[in-house]
Design a protein around this motif. Structure first.
Motif, PDB file in Angstrom:
ATOM      1  N   PHE A 186       8.073 109.696  37.463  1.00  0.00           N
ATOM      2  CA  PHE A 186       7.982 110.078  38.919  1.00  0.00           C
ATOM      3  C   PHE A 186       7.053 111.166  39.238  1.00  0.00           C
ATOM      4  CE2 PHE A 186      11.994 107.927  38.401  1.00  0.00           C
ATOM      5  CZ  PHE A 186      11.810 106.814  39.124  1.00  0.00           C
ATOM      6  N   TYR A 187       6.806 112.090  38.219  1.00  0.00           N
ATOM      7  CA  TYR A 187       6.103 113.243  38.067  1.00  0.00           C
ATOM      8  C   TYR A 187       4.588 112.860  38.166  1.00  0.00           C
ATOM      9  CZ  TYR A 187       4.185 118.036  36.616  1.00  0.00           C
ATOM     10  OH  TYR A 187       3.433 119.090  36.603  1.00  0.00           O
ATOM     11  N   SER A 188       3.885 113.185  39.075  1.00  0.00           N
ATOM     12  CA  SER A 188       2.562 112.529  39.100  1.00  0.00           C
ATOM     13  C   SER A 188       1.737 112.894  38.192  1.00  0.00           C
ATOM     14  CB  SER A 188       1.852 112.919  40.659  1.00  0.00           C
ATOM     15  OG  SER A 188       1.610 114.103  40.781  1.00  0.00           O
ATOM     16  N   CYS A 189       1.940 114.266  37.305  1.00  0.00           N
ATOM     17  CA  CYS A 189       0.962 114.805  36.737  1.00  0.00           C
ATOM     18  C   CYS A 189       1.097 113.930  35.287  1.00  0.00           C
ATOM     19  CB  CYS A 189       1.130 116.300  36.538  1.00  0.00           C
ATOM     20  SG  CYS A 189       0.480 117.417  37.715  1.00  0.00           S
ATOM     21  N   PHE A 190       2.175 113.493  34.850  1.00  0.00           N
ATOM     22  CA  PHE A 190       2.598 112.883  33.792  1.00  0.00           C
ATOM     23  C   PHE A 190       1.983 111.138  34.093  1.00  0.00           C
ATOM     24  CE2 PHE A 190       6.393 115.541  31.973  1.00  0.00           C
ATOM     25  CZ  PHE A 190       5.527 116.485  31.591  1.00  0.00           C
ATOM     26  N   ARG A 191       2.531 110.777  35.179  1.00  0.00           N
ATOM     27  CA  ARG A 191       2.058 109.473  35.410  1.00  0.00           C
ATOM     28  C   ARG A 191       0.713 109.195  35.354  1.00  0.00           C
ATOM     29  NH1 ARG A 191       4.623 109.275  39.945  1.00  0.00           N
ATOM     30  NH2 ARG A 191       2.630 109.538  41.265  1.00  0.00           N
ATOM     31  N   HIS A 207       4.157 120.763  43.743  1.00  0.00           N
ATOM     32  CA  HIS A 207       4.306 122.175  43.066  1.00  0.00           C
ATOM     33  C   HIS A 207       4.656 123.162  44.259  1.00  0.00           C
ATOM     34  CE1 HIS A 207       2.243 119.843  39.968  1.00  0.00           C
ATOM     35  NE2 HIS A 207       3.083 120.473  39.112  1.00  0.00           N
ATOM     36  N   ILE A 208       5.566 124.256  43.832  1.00  0.00           N
ATOM     37  CA  ILE A 208       5.629 125.253  44.732  1.00  0.00           C
ATOM     38  C   ILE A 208       4.515 126.409  44.681  1.00  0.00           C
ATOM     39  CG2 ILE A 208       7.376 127.093  45.256  1.00  0.00           C
ATOM     40  CD1 ILE A 208       8.436 123.851  45.597  1.00  0.00           C
ATOM     41  N   GLN A 209       4.156 126.717  45.887  1.00  0.00           N
ATOM     42  CA  GLN A 209       3.115 127.845  45.913  1.00  0.00           C
ATOM     43  C   GLN A 209       3.445 129.396  46.039  1.00  0.00           C
ATOM     44  OE1 GLN A 209       0.044 126.710  45.834  1.00  0.00           O
ATOM     45  NE2 GLN A 209       0.948 124.781  45.522  1.00  0.00           N
ATOM     46  N   PRO A 210       2.991 130.098  45.460  1.00  0.00           N
ATOM     47  CA  PRO A 210       3.378 131.743  45.361  1.00  0.00           C
ATOM     48  C   PRO A 210       3.664 132.085  46.776  1.00  0.00           C
ATOM     49  CG  PRO A 210       1.220 131.310  44.095  1.00  0.00           C
ATOM     50  CD  PRO A 210       1.396 130.090  45.008  1.00  0.00           C
ATOM     51  N   GLY A 211       4.833 132.754  47.209  1.00  0.00           N
ATOM     52  CA  GLY A 211       5.416 133.220  48.459  1.00  0.00           C
ATOM     53  C   GLY A 211       6.017 132.345  49.100  1.00  0.00           C
ATOM     54  N   GLU A 212       6.087 130.898  48.502  1.00  0.00           N
ATOM     55  CA  GLU A 212       7.057 130.165  49.268  1.00  0.00           C
ATOM     56  C   GLU A 212       8.484 130.140  49.134  1.00  0.00           C
ATOM     57  OE1 GLU A 212       6.944 125.103  49.576  1.00  0.00           O
ATOM     58  OE2 GLU A 212       5.459 126.194  48.505  1.00  0.00           O
ATOM     59  N   ASN A 213       9.289 130.167  50.177  1.00  0.00           N
ATOM     60  CA  ASN A 213      10.729 130.118  50.155  1.00  0.00           C
ATOM     61  C   ASN A 213      11.182 128.986  49.759  1.00  0.00           C
ATOM     62  OD1 ASN A 213      10.909 133.066  50.544  1.00  0.00           O
ATOM     63  ND2 ASN A 213      10.591 132.678  52.838  1.00  0.00           N
ATOM     64  N   ILE A 214      12.267 129.011  48.964  1.00  0.00           N
ATOM     65  CA  ILE A 214      12.647 127.660  48.436  1.00  0.00           C
ATOM     66  C   ILE A 214      14.127 127.821  48.194  1.00  0.00           C
ATOM     67  CG2 ILE A 214      10.650 126.554  47.432  1.00  0.00           C
ATOM     68  CD1 ILE A 214      11.799 127.071  44.696  1.00  0.00           C
ATOM     69  N   VAL A 215      14.971 126.718  48.206  1.00  0.00           N
ATOM     70  CA  VAL A 215      16.341 126.829  47.557  1.00  0.00           C
ATOM     71  C   VAL A 215      16.195 126.289  46.229  1.00  0.00           C
ATOM     72  CG1 VAL A 215      18.684 125.506  47.820  1.00  0.00           C
ATOM     73  CG2 VAL A 215      17.391 126.346  49.832  1.00  0.00           C
ATOM     74  N   VAL A 216      16.675 127.041  45.285  1.00  0.00           N
ATOM     75  CA  VAL A 216      16.578 126.551  43.811  1.00  0.00           C
ATOM     76  C   VAL A 216      18.138 125.848  43.801  1.00  0.00           C
ATOM     77  CG1 VAL A 216      17.051 127.586  41.780  1.00  0.00           C
ATOM     78  CG2 VAL A 216      15.542 128.739  43.135  1.00  0.00           C
TER      79      VAL A 216
END
Length: 168
Positions: free
Chosen positions: A66-71, A146-155
């Motif tokens: 499902f991860y596009s880089c691997f697929r 992919h998460i970008q620098p400075g982006e706020n996310i819920v871990v």
């Protein structure tokens, strides 16, 4: 201990779901029924570990990640790797990983795997590094991007770092 690693079969979904329910994890029977259907279609292989005849854990090999880089690179992914708590530190996880890598090596020179980034995944992070997996260098991913620098996310469980290993 007598350890058997085999492919998922029709009897397994309820047994696996019940075993995880006993340790307080919600893993519905429908999840494993879906894995069985995908295995029959050749989309994945679910390997099941039995210790002295009792269910102990499982791991999946997903042929189209499902991860596009691997697929996009044709890298199969080791996915949803779980060993029951009472069977941990007995070599069962390593045996499942050995078999998953052997299955992948028949079709690919590289195996991929994703791992959560918080402490619940600490043992898995260490195991993968000891087995020769290295980060793919693209940073953390949330299941969609992919998460970008400075982006706020819920871990949470969806925040993953992907690793790859050359098998040959």
């Amino acid at each position: 201990m007598n350890l058997l690693i085999r492919e998922l079969n029709e009897d397994d979904p309820a047994i696996i779901s019940d075993a995880f329910q006993e340790q307080g994890w919600n893993k519905p029977v429908e999840l494993y029924e879906g894995y069985l259907s995908e295995q029959k279609r050749g989309e994945r292989i679910t390997l099941v570990a039995e210790a002295d005849g009792a269910f102990a854990g499982y791991v999946n090999v997903v042929w189209k990640s499902f991860y596009s880089c691997f697929r996009d690179s044709g890298i199969p992914e080791i996915s949803d790797f779980n060993v029951l708590i009472k069977y941990r530190r007995m070599g069962i996880g390593s045996a499942l990983m050995d078999q998953a890598e052997a299955v992948i090596s028949e079709r690919s020179a590289v195996a991929g795997i994703g791992v959560g980034i918080f402490s619940d995944y600490g043992h898995a992070q260490i195991l993968y590094v000891k087995r020769g997996y290295v980060p793919d260098g693209r940073g953390i991913h949330n299941g969609q991007r992919h998460i970008q620098p400075g982006e706020n996310i819920v871990v949470d469980d969806d925040i993953v770092l992907y690793f790859a290993k050359h098998l040959r």
